[in-house]
Motif scaffolding. Structure first.
Motif, PDB file in Angstrom:
ATOM      1  N   ALA A   1      34.228  76.634  15.938  1.00 54.27           N
ATOM      2  CA  ALA A   1      35.277  77.442  15.319  1.00 54.27           C
ATOM      3  C   ALA A   1      36.624  77.168  15.975  1.00 54.27           C
ATOM      4  O   ALA A   1      36.701  76.938  17.185  1.00 54.27           O
ATOM      5  N   THR A   2      37.676  77.190  15.188  1.00 51.47           N
ATOM      6  CA  THR A   2      39.037  77.015  15.703  1.00 51.47           C
ATOM      7  C   THR A   2      39.782  78.340  15.589  1.00 51.47           C
ATOM      8  O   THR A   2      40.096  78.783  14.487  1.00 51.47           O
ATOM      9  N   PRO A   3      40.039  79.024  16.701  1.00 54.48           N
ATOM     10  CA  PRO A   3      40.730  80.316  16.639  1.00 54.48           C
ATOM     11  C   PRO A   3      42.095  80.203  15.977  1.00 54.48           C
ATOM     12  O   PRO A   3      42.832  79.238  16.209  1.00 54.48           O
ATOM     13  N   ASN A   4      42.398  81.153  15.131  1.00 56.40           N
ATOM     14  CA  ASN A   4      43.693  81.223  14.480  1.00 56.40           C
ATOM     15  C   ASN A   4      44.526  82.248  15.242  1.00 56.40           C
ATOM     16  O   ASN A   4      44.273  83.455  15.151  1.00 56.40           O
ATOM     17  N   GLN A   5      45.499  81.774  16.006  1.00 50.14           N
ATOM     18  CA  GLN A   5      46.261  82.667  16.868  1.00 50.14           C
ATOM     19  C   GLN A   5      47.080  83.690  16.081  1.00 50.14           C
ATOM     20  O   GLN A   5      47.343  84.790  16.567  1.00 50.14           O
ATOM     21  N   ALA A   6      47.467  83.347  14.873  1.00 50.19           N
ATOM     22  CA  ALA A   6      48.222  84.301  14.064  1.00 50.19           C
ATOM     23  C   ALA A   6      47.361  85.520  13.729  1.00 50.19           C
ATOM     24  O   ALA A   6      47.834  86.662  13.762  1.00 50.19           O
ATOM     25  N   LEU A   7      46.094  85.289  13.401  1.00 52.90           N
ATOM     26  CA  LEU A   7      45.192  86.406  13.114  1.00 52.90           C
ATOM     27  C   LEU A   7      44.928  87.220  14.381  1.00 52.90           C
ATOM     28  O   LEU A   7      44.878  88.455  14.330  1.00 52.90           O
ATOM     29  N   VAL A   8      44.760  86.538  15.493  1.00 53.03           N
ATOM     30  CA  VAL A   8      44.546  87.239  16.763  1.00 53.03           C
ATOM     31  C   VAL A   8      45.741  88.129  17.082  1.00 53.03           C
ATOM     32  O   VAL A   8      45.597  89.303  17.447  1.00 53.03           O
ATOM     33  N   GLN A   9      46.938  87.592  16.929  1.00 56.06           N
ATOM     34  CA  GLN A   9      48.139  88.364  17.227  1.00 56.06           C
ATOM     35  C   GLN A   9      48.314  89.537  16.277  1.00 56.06           C
ATOM     36  O   GLN A   9      48.732  90.627  16.683  1.00 56.06           O
ATOM     37  N   SER A  10      47.992  89.338  15.005  1.00 55.64           N
ATOM     38  CA  SER A  10      48.116  90.421  14.041  1.00 55.64           C
ATOM     39  C   SER A  10      47.167  91.564  14.393  1.00 55.64           C
ATOM     40  O   SER A  10      47.559  92.744  14.351  1.00 55.64           O
ATOM     41  N   PHE A  11      45.942  91.237  14.742  1.00 53.03           N
ATOM     42  CA  PHE A  11      44.971  92.257  15.156  1.00 53.03           C
ATOM     43  C   PHE A  11      45.489  93.019  16.371  1.00 53.03           C
ATOM     44  O   PHE A  11      45.467  94.253  16.417  1.00 53.03           O
TER      45      PHE A  11
END
Length: 318
Positions: A216-226
């Motif tokens: 899996a490749t983490p999506n930093q934008a989704l992490v930051q939004s959460f």
């Protein structure tokens, strides 16, 4: 906190994020409905009978079919923006509020439990005079929807959708041996008090979106939004919600569903395992339709948003 501890703590909180508050004695239905009817609208907030200000969004044509969205923990209504934009662009009126203690809503010290969450959803629906509503709930929001129907009935409800939702019951009890032991949730409370900011980062970068899976490749934008949404919520409110979503028993609520119901879940949900949630919930709701997304994580409203959007539209148009 070392990497192993963070991963373990994140998995614990991630698993327990969603389940529902140890059932406070439910108010009589008449009392609950009366409280909802006393809610008022003040700009972009609904003010409840106990003075809590609930921020809400109301998108799309005001004469369109109505869909409400109840969000997960520790997020807010922003987490539904993909589904809301998609449906509003197709003629639906979509309404979502930030749960009490979350997002842009008030942060009351007390009342952070499923009964109040359900009554707040009723307050929004009643204050805006919404009818023939399709009520959609994700994760903890699925518990909110279930308790809403259990306490307020379906007079204003046309259909229901549970997405990666916590019902019937997350906590392990004598009559729910497949649930999670209380020690899991005690660990979550401890981790939240120690460093909830780190906890939210660990959950989002790991099991919530399935970013901890091989390849899996983490999506930093989704992490930051959460993380941003989580940190907007009140510390006491999110702390109390660990009990709210871990111990509420929704089995009797689900038995009161008498409208068409769609249950959507990911087969690789590491937070709310599909067998003890979606499959069990669908078995309790007469005629419920169950759709399981192969390999999908808990945060499928983002990772599988195109499929979820289409499945919601198809269900709405039936």
């Amino acid at each position: 906190m070392n990497a192993m501890t963070r991963t373990f703590s994140a998995s614990l909180l991630a698993l327990a994020l969603q389940a529902g508050f140890a059932a406070h004695a439910a108010q009589p239905a008449a009392t609950a409905q009366s409280a909802a009817r006393t809610a008022t609208v003040d700009g972009d907030h609904v003010v409840t009978a106990d003075g809590v200000r609930l921020y809400y969004k109301d998108w799309g044509p005001k004469d369109g079919p109505v869909v409400t969205f109840s969000h997960g923990w520790p997020l807010n209504s922003d987490s539904w923006e993909s589904q809301m934009f998609f449906l509003a662009s197709r003629g639906y009126r979509v309404v979502a509020h930030d749960r009490r203690g979350h997002g842009r809503s008030s942060q009351p010290w007390d009342g952070n439990d499923m009964d109040h969450y359900a009554d707040d959803l009723a307050a929004v629906i009643d204050a805006l005079d919404l009818n023939d509503v399709t009520v959609v709930g994700f994760s903890t929001g699925g518990g909110e929807v279930a308790r809403y129907i259990g306490r307020h009935g379906t007079a204003r409800v046309k259909k229901a959708v549970l997405v990666a939702a916590v019902p019937p019951l997350m906590l392990q009890t004598d009559d729910n041996p497949g649930g999670l032991p209380i020690e899991v949730f005690d660990g979550l409370r401890k981790a939240s008090l120690e460093n909830r900011s780190q906890l939210y980062l660990d959950i989002a970068s790991g099991p919530f979106f399935g970013f901890n899976r091989p390849g899996a490749t983490p999506n930093q934008a989704l992490v930051q939004s959460f993380w941003v949404q989580g940190m907007q919520a009140g510390h006491k409110n999110t702390y109390d919600s660990i009990a709210a979503f871990s111990a509420t028993d929704f089995r009797e609520d689900l038995k009161k569903f008498d409208v068409p119901t769609l249950v959507v879940h990911g087969s690789d949900d590491q937070i709310v395992p599909v067998d003890t949630s979606a499959r069990a919930a669908a078995a309790l709701v007469d005629g419920a339709e169950l759709i399981v997304y192969p390999g999908a994580p808990h945060g499928l409203a983002d990772t599988h948003k195109d499929r979820l959007n289409q499945d919601l539209l198809d269900f709405l148009e039936k």
